[in-house]
Motif scaffolding. Structure first.
Motif, PDB file in Angstrom:
ATOM      1  N   ASN A   5      63.985  14.020 -25.192  1.00  0.00           N
ATOM      2  CA  ASN A   5      64.270  14.686 -23.927  1.00  0.00           C
ATOM      3  C   ASN A   5      64.079  13.665 -22.816  1.00  0.00           C
ATOM      4  OD1 ASN A   5      64.723  17.206 -25.090  1.00  0.00           O
ATOM      5  ND2 ASN A   5      62.546  17.691 -25.055  1.00  0.00           N
ATOM      6  N   TYR A   7      63.490  13.018 -18.616  1.00  0.00           N
ATOM      7  CA  TYR A   7      62.974  13.627 -17.407  1.00  0.00           C
ATOM      8  C   TYR A   7      63.164  12.656 -16.247  1.00  0.00           C
ATOM      9  CZ  TYR A   7      60.449  16.317 -20.939  1.00  0.00           C
ATOM     10  OH  TYR A   7      60.126  17.080 -22.021  1.00  0.00           O
ATOM     11  N   THR A   8      63.328  13.199 -15.039  1.00  0.00           N
ATOM     12  CA  THR A   8      63.288  12.320 -13.879  1.00  0.00           C
ATOM     13  C   THR A   8      61.853  11.823 -13.736  1.00  0.00           C
ATOM     14  OG1 THR A   8      62.770  14.094 -12.327  1.00  0.00           O
ATOM     15  CG2 THR A   8      65.119  13.619 -12.708  1.00  0.00           C
ATOM     16  N   SER A  10      59.966  12.034 -11.250  1.00  0.00           N
ATOM     17  CA  SER A  10      59.179  13.070 -10.580  1.00  0.00           C
ATOM     18  C   SER A  10      58.723  14.129 -11.578  1.00  0.00           C
ATOM     19  CB  SER A  10      59.998  13.701  -9.461  1.00  0.00           C
ATOM     20  OG  SER A  10      59.267  14.680  -8.795  1.00  0.00           O
ATOM     21  N   GLU A  11      59.641  14.602 -12.423  1.00  0.00           N
ATOM     22  CA  GLU A  11      59.289  15.605 -13.446  1.00  0.00           C
ATOM     23  C   GLU A  11      58.288  15.036 -14.444  1.00  0.00           C
ATOM     24  OE1 GLU A  11      63.553  18.004 -13.696  1.00  0.00           O
ATOM     25  OE2 GLU A  11      63.146  16.340 -15.070  1.00  0.00           O
ATOM     26  N   GLY A  12      58.509  13.794 -14.856  1.00  0.00           N
ATOM     27  CA  GLY A  12      57.606  13.152 -15.806  1.00  0.00           C
ATOM     28  C   GLY A  12      56.210  12.974 -15.242  1.00  0.00           C
ATOM     29  N   SER A  13      56.133  12.609 -13.969  1.00  0.00           N
ATOM     30  CA  SER A  13      54.829  12.456 -13.322  1.00  0.00           C
ATOM     31  C   SER A  13      54.073  13.771 -13.291  1.00  0.00           C
ATOM     32  CB  SER A  13      55.006  11.941 -11.890  1.00  0.00           C
ATOM     33  OG  SER A  13      55.569  10.667 -11.877  1.00  0.00           O
ATOM     34  N   LYS A  14      54.776  14.831 -12.956  1.00  0.00           N
ATOM     35  CA  LYS A  14      54.137  16.152 -12.927  1.00  0.00           C
ATOM     36  C   LYS A  14      53.730  16.594 -14.327  1.00  0.00           C
ATOM     37  CE  LYS A  14      56.332  17.595  -8.681  1.00  0.00           C
ATOM     38  NZ  LYS A  14      57.319  18.450  -8.031  1.00  0.00           N
ATOM     39  N   LYS A  15      54.531  16.221 -15.328  1.00  0.00           N
ATOM     40  CA  LYS A  15      54.192  16.561 -16.708  1.00  0.00           C
ATOM     41  C   LYS A  15      52.910  15.841 -17.150  1.00  0.00           C
ATOM     42  CE  LYS A  15      56.192  17.167 -21.201  1.00  0.00           C
ATOM     43  NZ  LYS A  15      57.343  17.223 -22.034  1.00  0.00           N
ATOM     44  N   HIS A  20      54.007  13.230  -7.688  1.00  0.00           N
ATOM     45  CA  HIS A  20      55.429  13.099  -8.002  1.00  0.00           C
ATOM     46  C   HIS A  20      55.913  11.647  -8.007  1.00  0.00           C
ATOM     47  CE1 HIS A  20      56.919  12.214  -3.909  1.00  0.00           C
ATOM     48  NE2 HIS A  20      55.840  12.900  -3.541  1.00  0.00           N
ATOM     49  N   ASP A  50      60.646  11.244 -23.564  1.00  0.00           N
ATOM     50  CA  ASP A  50      59.357  11.738 -24.076  1.00  0.00           C
ATOM     51  C   ASP A  50      58.537  10.582 -24.642  1.00  0.00           C
ATOM     52  OD1 ASP A  50      59.443  14.482 -23.550  1.00  0.00           O
ATOM     53  OD2 ASP A  50      60.628  14.886 -25.350  1.00  0.00           O
TER      54      ASP A  50
END
Length: 92
Positions: A5, A7-8, A10-15, A20, A50
Protein backbone atom coordinates in the motif's frame (compact mmCIF):
# COMPACT_ATOMS: atom_id res chain seq x y z
CA UNK A 1 3.42 -11.79 -3.23
CA UNK A 2 1.71 -9.12 -1.16
CA UNK A 3 1.02 -5.78 -2.84
CA UNK A 4 2.40 -2.75 -0.98
CA UNK A 5 0.00 0.00 0.00
CA UNK A 6 1.23 3.52 -0.74
CA UNK A 7 0.61 6.54 1.47
CA UNK A 8 1.36 10.22 1.10
CA UNK A 9 4.05 11.42 3.49
CA UNK A 10 1.37 13.21 5.50
CA UNK A 11 -0.75 10.04 5.84
CA UNK A 12 2.33 7.96 6.63
CA UNK A 13 3.46 10.39 9.31
CA UNK A 14 0.07 10.26 10.98
CA UNK A 15 0.10 6.46 10.74
CA UNK A 16 3.40 6.51 12.67
CA UNK A 17 1.81 8.79 15.27
CA UNK A 18 3.91 11.83 14.33
CA UNK A 19 3.17 15.30 12.95
CA UNK A 20 2.06 15.60 9.32
CA UNK A 21 5.51 16.81 8.17
CA UNK A 22 7.59 14.20 10.04
CA UNK A 23 8.51 12.04 7.02
CA UNK A 24 9.28 14.99 4.78
CA UNK A 25 11.61 16.54 7.39
CA UNK A 26 13.19 13.14 8.05
CA UNK A 27 13.90 12.70 4.35
CA UNK A 28 15.59 16.12 4.22
CA UNK A 29 17.66 15.42 7.36
CA UNK A 30 18.54 11.76 6.69
CA UNK A 31 18.13 10.86 2.99
CA UNK A 32 20.06 7.59 3.51
CA UNK A 33 17.09 6.30 5.54
CA UNK A 34 14.80 6.37 2.49
CA UNK A 35 15.56 3.76 -0.16
CA UNK A 36 14.43 4.46 -3.71
CA UNK A 37 12.27 1.32 -3.78
CA UNK A 38 10.27 2.52 -0.79
CA UNK A 39 9.40 6.04 -1.95
CA UNK A 40 8.04 7.61 -5.13
CA UNK A 41 7.37 11.13 -6.28
CA UNK A 42 4.24 11.76 -8.33
CA UNK A 43 4.13 15.39 -9.35
CA UNK A 44 4.64 17.38 -6.17
CA UNK A 45 3.51 14.57 -3.85
CA UNK A 46 5.85 12.10 -2.16
CA UNK A 47 4.56 8.58 -1.52
CA UNK A 48 5.91 5.91 0.81
CA UNK A 49 5.09 2.19 0.93
CA UNK A 50 4.17 0.03 3.94
CA UNK A 51 7.65 -1.47 3.74
CA UNK A 52 9.14 2.03 3.85
CA UNK A 53 7.09 3.00 6.91
CA UNK A 54 8.23 -0.12 8.75
CA UNK A 55 11.86 0.52 7.78
CA UNK A 56 11.75 4.16 8.96
CA UNK A 57 10.07 3.18 12.23
CA UNK A 58 12.60 0.40 12.88
CA UNK A 59 15.68 2.50 12.06
CA UNK A 60 14.78 5.72 13.87
CA UNK A 61 15.99 6.42 17.39
CA UNK A 62 13.56 7.29 20.11
CA UNK A 63 12.85 10.93 20.79
CA UNK A 64 15.22 12.47 23.25
CA UNK A 65 18.28 10.36 22.42
CA UNK A 66 19.79 13.14 20.33
CA UNK A 67 19.20 15.74 23.02
CA UNK A 68 20.66 13.56 25.72
CA UNK A 69 23.89 12.88 23.81
CA UNK A 70 24.26 16.57 22.92
CA UNK A 71 24.05 17.53 26.59
CA UNK A 72 26.57 14.87 27.60
CA UNK A 73 29.03 16.07 24.94
CA UNK A 74 28.70 19.64 26.18
CA UNK A 75 29.37 18.59 29.77
CA UNK A 76 32.46 16.54 28.95
CA UNK A 77 33.98 19.12 26.59
CA UNK A 78 33.95 22.01 29.04
CA UNK A 79 37.23 23.76 29.85
CA UNK A 80 36.17 24.69 33.36
CA UNK A 81 37.08 22.53 36.30
CA UNK A 82 34.77 22.43 39.24
CA UNK A 83 36.21 22.27 42.72
CA UNK A 84 33.97 21.45 45.62
CA UNK A 85 35.11 22.47 49.06
CA UNK A 86 33.34 21.94 52.35
CA UNK A 87 31.99 25.04 54.02
CA UNK A 88 32.20 25.64 57.72
CA UNK A 89 28.95 27.43 58.48
CA UNK A 90 29.66 27.73 62.23
CA UNK A 91 32.29 30.48 61.89
CA UNK A 92 29.92 33.32 62.81
Amino acid sequence: MKENNWYTFSEGSKKLGKSHSYLYKSMKDRPELFKSTMIQKQGRIWLISDEGLNYVKKNTKKEGDRLRTAILKAVYKTNYHFVFTPFNLNIF
